[in-house]
Design an enzyme around this catalytic site. Structure first.
Site, PDB file in Angstrom:
ATOM      1  N   PRO A   2       0.846  -1.201   0.000  1.00  0.00           N
ATOM      2  CA  PRO A   2       0.000   0.000   0.000  1.00  0.00           C
ATOM      3  C   PRO A   2       0.883   1.254   0.000  1.00  0.00           C
ATOM      4  O   PRO A   2       1.784   1.371   0.831  1.00  0.00           O
ATOM      5  CB  PRO A   2      -0.786  -0.100   1.312  1.00  0.00           C
ATOM      6  CG  PRO A   2      -0.617  -1.505   1.776  1.00  0.00           C
ATOM      7  CD  PRO A   2       0.679  -1.996   1.220  1.00  0.00           C
ATOM      8  N   GLU A   3       0.648   2.136  -0.938  1.00  0.00           N
ATOM      9  CA  GLU A   3       1.416   3.370  -1.024  1.00  0.00           C
ATOM     10  C   GLU A   3       0.565   4.513  -0.488  1.00  0.00           C
ATOM     11  O   GLU A   3      -0.585   4.316  -0.112  1.00  0.00           O
ATOM     12  CB  GLU A   3       1.824   3.614  -2.486  1.00  0.00           C
ATOM     13  CG  GLU A   3       2.849   2.607  -3.008  1.00  0.00           C
ATOM     14  CD  GLU A   3       4.222   2.770  -2.366  1.00  0.00           C
ATOM     15  OE1 GLU A   3       4.448   3.774  -1.653  1.00  0.00           O
ATOM     16  OE2 GLU A   3       5.071   1.890  -2.566  1.00  0.00           O
TER      17      GLU A   3
END
Ligand SMILES: [Zn+2]
Length: 271
Positions: A2-3
């Site tokens: 997840p960014e």
């Protein structure tokens, strides 16, 4: 992984379900995440009301009167709002049960995520106090980045991915922003002109905003128990396109490894 855009969307998605809600209990099924989940929160959090939910870098901060719960999704974590009585899956390691019958549930197969507790102001926590500015705020400017870059011999890609410089520019976004700016990822940070930094700063803001906007449509409903949030599907210009034609000049996209991270660029469009 997840960014920042996924974390921002997660934060916005869970926020309305948590703010002003009161904790009923805490379930820790597996405390061994990146750092152990502090068991004392099982005693501290019940009957506490959530005051606010915010994001700093890739941390989600759930603020209470007594302190802050600091969540990180690590490599594979995701958060959903489910009914407290809903059966849990193998990798649902942590539940924050609310008195209204809902529950914030952390799912993390690889267990690199974290659930931490601090009684001090969260931004002073050792994980957060040395982070650079948020890329989508007015604190992240051309002048800021240009001034910091002087005399820096590191390549520009690693420079913008350094969270002490600016947070949230993950590997995909770094390649994409450099492509949009026409800057070669190996170029030395200290050798780039202020004019080119101006383009780079706006490109970073552009790729992250676009991803967040995309994510807002992908991840509308955090209360669905099916369909875990994954990577946002988005239009990528160079990332993952080794050997495919550049969308501007048709030359095959090049690939190299910088700082142990896959890097994609066009030798014709990026100098
Ligand atoms: Zn090109």
């Amino acid at each position: 992984m997840p960014e920042l855009p996924e974390v921002e969307t997660t934060c916005k998605g869970i926020l309305p379900h948590l703010v002003n809600k009161t904790i009923a209990s805490v379930i820790i099924r597996q405390p061994k995440l990146r750092w152990p989940i502090p068991l004392k929160i099982k005693k501290t959090l019940p009957n506490q009301k959530v005051l606010s939910v915010e994001r700093r870098a890739k941390y989600i901060l759930i603020n209470f009167k007594k302190g802050t719960l600091i969540l990180h999704l690590g490599m594979s974590g995701s958060l959903r709002i489910v009914k407290s009585k809903q059966a849990y899956d193998k990798h649902d390691h942590f539940d924050l049960l609310l008195k209204n019958g809902n529950c914030l549930r952390l799912h993390d197969p690889r267990r690199f995520g974290s659930v931490l507790w601090t009684q001090k102001p969260a931004l002073e926590h050792k994980l957060l106090c040395q982070l650079g500015p948020e890329p989508l705020t007015d604190n992240f400017t051309t002048e800021y980045l240009y001034t910091l870059s002087r005399k820096r011999k590191v390549n520009i890609k690693q420079f913008i991915m350094n969270t002490h410089i600016v947070v949230g520019v993950g590997n995909i976004y770094a390649s994409e922003a450099l492509f949009l700016s026409g800057i070669h990822p190996r170029k030395t940070a200290g050798s780039i002109s202020q004019a080119r930094y101006e383009t780079l700063v706006s490109s970073i803001k552009q790729v992250l905003s676009a991803a967040i906007k995309q994510g807002g449509t992908t991840l509308k409903d955090f209360t669905q128990s099916d369909g875990k949030p994954g990577y946002f599907k988005q239009q990528l210009n160079v990332y993952g396109r080794k050997g495919e034609p550049c969308l501007i000049c048709n030359k095959p996209v090049s690939h190299c490894v910088l700082g142990q991270r896959a890097t994609y660029y066009c030798t014709q469009c990026q100098k």
